[in-house]
Design a protein around this motif. Structure first.
Motif, PDB file in Angstrom:
ATOM      1  N   ALA A  99      15.909 108.497 -21.587  1.00  5.23           N
ATOM      2  CA  ALA A  99      15.179 107.470 -20.834  1.00  5.23           C
ATOM      3  C   ALA A  99      15.653 107.354 -19.392  1.00  5.23           C
ATOM      4  O   ALA A  99      15.123 106.540 -18.642  1.00  5.23           O
ATOM      5  CB  ALA A  99      15.324 106.120 -21.529  1.00  5.23           C
ATOM      6  N   ARG A 100      16.629 108.168 -19.006  1.00  4.38           N
ATOM      7  CA  ARG A 100      17.228 108.119 -17.658  1.00  4.38           C
ATOM      8  C   ARG A 100      17.775 106.720 -17.357  1.00  4.38           C
ATOM      9  O   ARG A 100      17.671 106.206 -16.241  1.00  4.38           O
ATOM     10  CB  ARG A 100      16.170 108.515 -16.623  1.00  4.38           C
ATOM     11  CG  ARG A 100      16.711 108.981 -15.269  1.00  4.38           C
ATOM     12  CD  ARG A 100      17.579 110.211 -15.376  1.00  4.38           C
ATOM     13  NE  ARG A 100      17.817 110.855 -14.100  1.00  4.38           N
ATOM     14  CZ  ARG A 100      18.700 110.459 -13.193  1.00  4.38           C
ATOM     15  NH1 ARG A 100      19.431 109.398 -13.432  1.00  4.38           N
ATOM     16  NH2 ARG A 100      18.842 111.122 -12.062  1.00  4.38           N
ATOM     17  N   ASP A 101      18.350 106.100 -18.389  1.00  7.83           N
ATOM     18  CA  ASP A 101      18.913 104.757 -18.270  1.00  7.83           C
ATOM     19  C   ASP A 101      20.359 104.890 -17.792  1.00  7.83           C
ATOM     20  O   ASP A 101      21.312 104.894 -18.581  1.00  7.83           O
ATOM     21  CB  ASP A 101      18.848 104.049 -19.621  1.00  7.83           C
ATOM     22  CG  ASP A 101      18.953 102.541 -19.489  1.00  7.83           C
ATOM     23  OD1 ASP A 101      19.368 102.082 -18.404  1.00  7.83           O
ATOM     24  OD2 ASP A 101      18.616 101.832 -20.451  1.00  7.83           O
ATOM     25  N   VAL A 102      20.535 104.997 -16.469  1.00  8.42           N
ATOM     26  CA  VAL A 102      21.825 105.342 -15.883  1.00  8.42           C
ATOM     27  C   VAL A 102      22.932 104.345 -16.245  1.00  8.42           C
ATOM     28  O   VAL A 102      24.041 104.760 -16.609  1.00  8.42           O
ATOM     29  CB  VAL A 102      21.697 105.491 -14.357  1.00  8.42           C
ATOM     30  CG1 VAL A 102      23.057 105.744 -13.724  1.00  8.42           C
ATOM     31  CG2 VAL A 102      20.750 106.636 -14.019  1.00  8.42           C
ATOM     32  N   PRO A 103      22.741 103.025 -16.162  1.00  7.23           N
ATOM     33  CA  PRO A 103      23.845 102.110 -16.491  1.00  7.23           C
ATOM     34  C   PRO A 103      24.358 102.270 -17.924  1.00  7.23           C
ATOM     35  O   PRO A 103      25.563 102.171 -18.160  1.00  7.23           O
ATOM     36  CB  PRO A 103      23.237 100.722 -16.281  1.00  7.23           C
ATOM     37  CG  PRO A 103      22.150 100.947 -15.281  1.00  7.23           C
ATOM     38  CD  PRO A 103      21.582 102.286 -15.631  1.00  7.23           C
ATOM     39  N   VAL A 104      23.450 102.516 -18.871  1.00 10.65           N
ATOM     40  CA  VAL A 104      23.884 102.710 -20.257  1.00 10.65           C
ATOM     41  C   VAL A 104      24.687 103.998 -20.382  1.00 10.65           C
ATOM     42  O   VAL A 104      25.733 104.038 -21.045  1.00 10.65           O
ATOM     43  CB  VAL A 104      22.671 102.722 -21.215  1.00 10.65           C
ATOM     44  CG1 VAL A 104      23.126 103.003 -22.645  1.00 10.65           C
ATOM     45  CG2 VAL A 104      21.943 101.385 -21.151  1.00 10.65           C
ATOM     46  N   VAL A 105      24.213 105.059 -19.740  1.00 13.70           N
ATOM     47  CA  VAL A 105      24.936 106.332 -19.762  1.00 13.70           C
ATOM     48  C   VAL A 105      26.327 106.157 -19.141  1.00 13.70           C
ATOM     49  O   VAL A 105      27.337 106.618 -19.691  1.00 13.70           O
ATOM     50  CB  VAL A 105      24.148 107.421 -19.016  1.00 13.70           C
ATOM     51  CG1 VAL A 105      24.960 108.709 -18.927  1.00 13.70           C
ATOM     52  CG2 VAL A 105      22.822 107.704 -19.722  1.00 13.70           C
ATOM     53  N   GLN A 106      26.392 105.485 -17.997  1.00  8.43           N
ATOM     54  CA  GLN A 106      27.678 105.284 -17.335  1.00  8.43           C
ATOM     55  C   GLN A 106      28.620 104.426 -18.187  1.00  8.43           C
ATOM     56  O   GLN A 106      29.804 104.755 -18.332  1.00  8.43           O
ATOM     57  CB  GLN A 106      27.460 104.613 -15.977  1.00  8.43           C
ATOM     58  CG  GLN A 106      26.841 105.521 -14.927  1.00  8.43           C
ATOM     59  CD  GLN A 106      26.610 104.788 -13.610  1.00  8.43           C
ATOM     60  OE1 GLN A 106      26.368 103.591 -13.588  1.00  8.43           O
ATOM     61  NE2 GLN A 106      26.687 105.520 -12.511  1.00  8.43           N
ATOM     62  N   GLY A 107      28.105 103.351 -18.742  1.00 10.13           N
ATOM     63  CA  GLY A 107      28.952 102.473 -19.536  1.00 10.13           C
ATOM     64  C   GLY A 107      29.519 103.172 -20.764  1.00 10.13           C
ATOM     65  O   GLY A 107      30.713 103.078 -21.056  1.00 10.13           O
ATOM     66  N   LEU A 108      28.653 103.898 -21.492  1.00 13.55           N
ATOM     67  CA  LEU A 108      29.116 104.615 -22.675  1.00 13.55           C
ATOM     68  C   LEU A 108      30.094 105.713 -22.300  1.00 13.55           C
ATOM     69  O   LEU A 108      31.102 105.930 -22.982  1.00 13.55           O
ATOM     70  CB  LEU A 108      27.921 105.199 -23.419  1.00 13.55           C
ATOM     71  CG  LEU A 108      26.998 104.193 -24.113  1.00 13.55           C
ATOM     72  CD1 LEU A 108      25.785 104.906 -24.689  1.00 13.55           C
ATOM     73  CD2 LEU A 108      27.731 103.456 -25.217  1.00 13.55           C
ATOM     74  N   ALA A 109      29.822 106.419 -21.201  1.00 18.74           N
ATOM     75  CA  ALA A 109      30.707 107.504 -20.786  1.00 18.74           C
ATOM     76  C   ALA A 109      32.088 106.975 -20.412  1.00 18.74           C
ATOM     77  O   ALA A 109      33.114 107.608 -20.712  1.00 18.74           O
ATOM     78  CB  ALA A 109      30.092 108.266 -19.615  1.00 18.74           C
ATOM     79  N   VAL A 110      32.144 105.820 -19.741  1.00 18.80           N
ATOM     80  CA  VAL A 110      33.439 105.227 -19.390  1.00 18.80           C
ATOM     81  C   VAL A 110      34.212 104.859 -20.653  1.00 18.80           C
ATOM     82  O   VAL A 110      35.413 105.137 -20.773  1.00 18.80           O
ATOM     83  CB  VAL A 110      33.236 103.991 -18.497  1.00 18.80           C
ATOM     84  CG1 VAL A 110      34.529 103.183 -18.403  1.00 18.80           C
ATOM     85  CG2 VAL A 110      32.793 104.412 -17.105  1.00 18.80           C
ATOM     86  N   VAL A 111      33.541 104.247 -21.597  1.00 18.42           N
ATOM     87  CA  VAL A 111      34.210 103.869 -22.848  1.00 18.42           C
ATOM     88  C   VAL A 111      34.707 105.120 -23.579  1.00 18.42           C
ATOM     89  O   VAL A 111      35.847 105.162 -24.071  1.00 18.42           O
ATOM     90  CB  VAL A 111      33.259 103.053 -23.746  1.00 18.42           C
ATOM     91  CG1 VAL A 111      33.870 102.833 -25.126  1.00 18.42           C
ATOM     92  CG2 VAL A 111      32.947 101.711 -23.097  1.00 18.42           C
ATOM     93  N   PHE A 112      33.873 106.161 -23.649  1.00 24.50           N
ATOM     94  CA  PHE A 112      34.281 107.397 -24.303  1.00 24.50           C
ATOM     95  C   PHE A 112      35.473 108.025 -23.589  1.00 24.50           C
ATOM     96  O   PHE A 112      36.421 108.501 -24.222  1.00 24.50           O
ATOM     97  CB  PHE A 112      33.119 108.392 -24.329  1.00 24.50           C
ATOM     98  CG  PHE A 112      31.961 107.973 -25.182  1.00 24.50           C
ATOM     99  CD1 PHE A 112      32.075 106.945 -26.092  1.00 24.50           C
ATOM    100  CD2 PHE A 112      30.730 108.616 -25.072  1.00 24.50           C
ATOM    101  CE1 PHE A 112      31.013 106.552 -26.879  1.00 24.50           C
ATOM    102  CE2 PHE A 112      29.655 108.238 -25.858  1.00 24.50           C
ATOM    103  CZ  PHE A 112      29.791 107.198 -26.761  1.00 24.50           C
ATOM    104  N   GLY A 113      35.436 108.030 -22.259  1.00 24.23           N
ATOM    105  CA  GLY A 113      36.537 108.617 -21.503  1.00 24.23           C
ATOM    106  C   GLY A 113      37.842 107.875 -21.705  1.00 24.23           C
ATOM    107  O   GLY A 113      38.904 108.487 -21.884  1.00 24.23           O
TER     108      GLY A 113
END
Length: 314
Positions: free
Chosen positions: A275-289
């Motif tokens: 969905a190109r939902d950038v904030p969700v992608v960024q938030g999940l990626a930070v948590v994963f990292g």
């Protein structure tokens, strides 16, 4: 300061630097994603004025550095942002997906540790024998099978042909725990192979070490030598691999969750990317990292605790 405390201090400092670098790396990578989120949200036939309005609402018309600083300050206060598609806080997506992923991960780990250790120790005790060759051959063959192919095979045999198990997790594990069996088997297959082989190699090396030979000369029972003296030192590399496996499980296994319709973190991330939902992608990626940094830090400390003789890189 003792060498152990000095090493632990350096390792904690490195972990802090890595944790601080995660948000910057995530922001740079999401900025490099192809396409334009405003265009994607505007529809099939976007009006330039609508695209401009969306870009202004998403603050994409502001410099990247300014947006990063604002986002990073929000992270320090626990604010992961809001979805561009639904307007929901990113934290709610984490809350929705974390439960199913945690349930799968916990179920897998409950079986993974004892099965891997038992197979590794059993193979090491029969080094070079038929049982050792059988365990090594089977684990190597299973490890070579892709997760998707194994999932399809298990579903075709145990769900569709024999009818013993549900083919998907639709309906939830609380209503029917049997829906977890096939996903857990898929998630368990490769980690068991890799960790058991590490335990086997570590046990063979430990059983041939001078301190084990000395314990035998003192008349220490074989079982105590194996489980008390040899096994803790054999677990050092396996503990690090187990941390990577925990990270892999907690961060959402997209293949297993997609194949068995599990609404976990991997599925949430996949939907957000689509969905190109950038904030969700960024938030999940930070948590994963951050999970990756913390789990690897814990693995290094655990390996050092189990095997102080081994050199663990700081």
């Amino acid at each position: 300061m003792t060498p152990l405390r000095s090493w632990a201090g350096r390792r904690l400092l490195l972990g802090a630097v890595q944790a601080a670098a995660v948000p910057a790396l995530v922001f740079l990578l999401t900025e490099a994603l192809p396409g334009d989120a405003a265009v994607a949200l505007a529809g099939d036939s976007p009006d330039p004025q609508r695209i401009a309005a969306i870009r202004a609402a998403m603050r994409l018309d502001r410099p990247a550095g300014e947006r990063f600083l604002e986002w990073a300050l929000g992270l320090l206060h626990g604010d992961l942002g809001s979805s561009l598609v639904t307007g929901r806080p990113v934290g709610s997506y984490l809350a929705d997906g974390f439960g199913p992923t945690l349930l799968l991960a916990a179920s897998t780990l409950v079986l993974l540790v004892p099965v891997s250790v038992a197979l590794g120790v059993l193979a090491a005790r029969r080094e070079g024998g038929p049982l050792d060759r059988l365990i090594s051959s089977v684990t190597l063959a299973v490890y070579a099978v892709p997760e998707f192919a194994l999932g399809v095979l298990l579903t075709a045999v145990f769900a569709l042909r024999l009818g013993w198990l549900p083919p998907t997790a639709v309906g939830g594990a609380w209503r029917d725990p049997a829906v977890l069996v096939l996903p857990v088997l898929v998630l368990l297959a490769r980690p068991v192979c890799s960790i058991s082989r590490l335990v086997r190699a570590g046990m063979i090396e430990a059983l041939g070490s001078p301190y084990v030979a000395q314990a035998r000369r003192y008349g220490v029972p074989a079982a105590r030598v194996r489980w008390t003296h040899a096994l803790p030192n054999a677990l050092a590399p396996a503990a690090q691999q187990l941390a990577r496996t925990c990270d892999w499980l907690l961060c959402g296994v997209i293949v297993a969750e997609t194949l068995f319709v599990v609404p976990g973190l991997g599925t949430v991330l996949l939907d957000a990317v689509a969905a190109r939902d950038v904030p969700v992608v960024q938030g999940l990626a930070v948590v994963f990292g951050l999970l990756t940094v913390v789990l690897n830090l814990g693995a290094d400390l655990l390996a050092r605790r189990f095997a102080p003789r081994s050199a663990v890189a700081a």
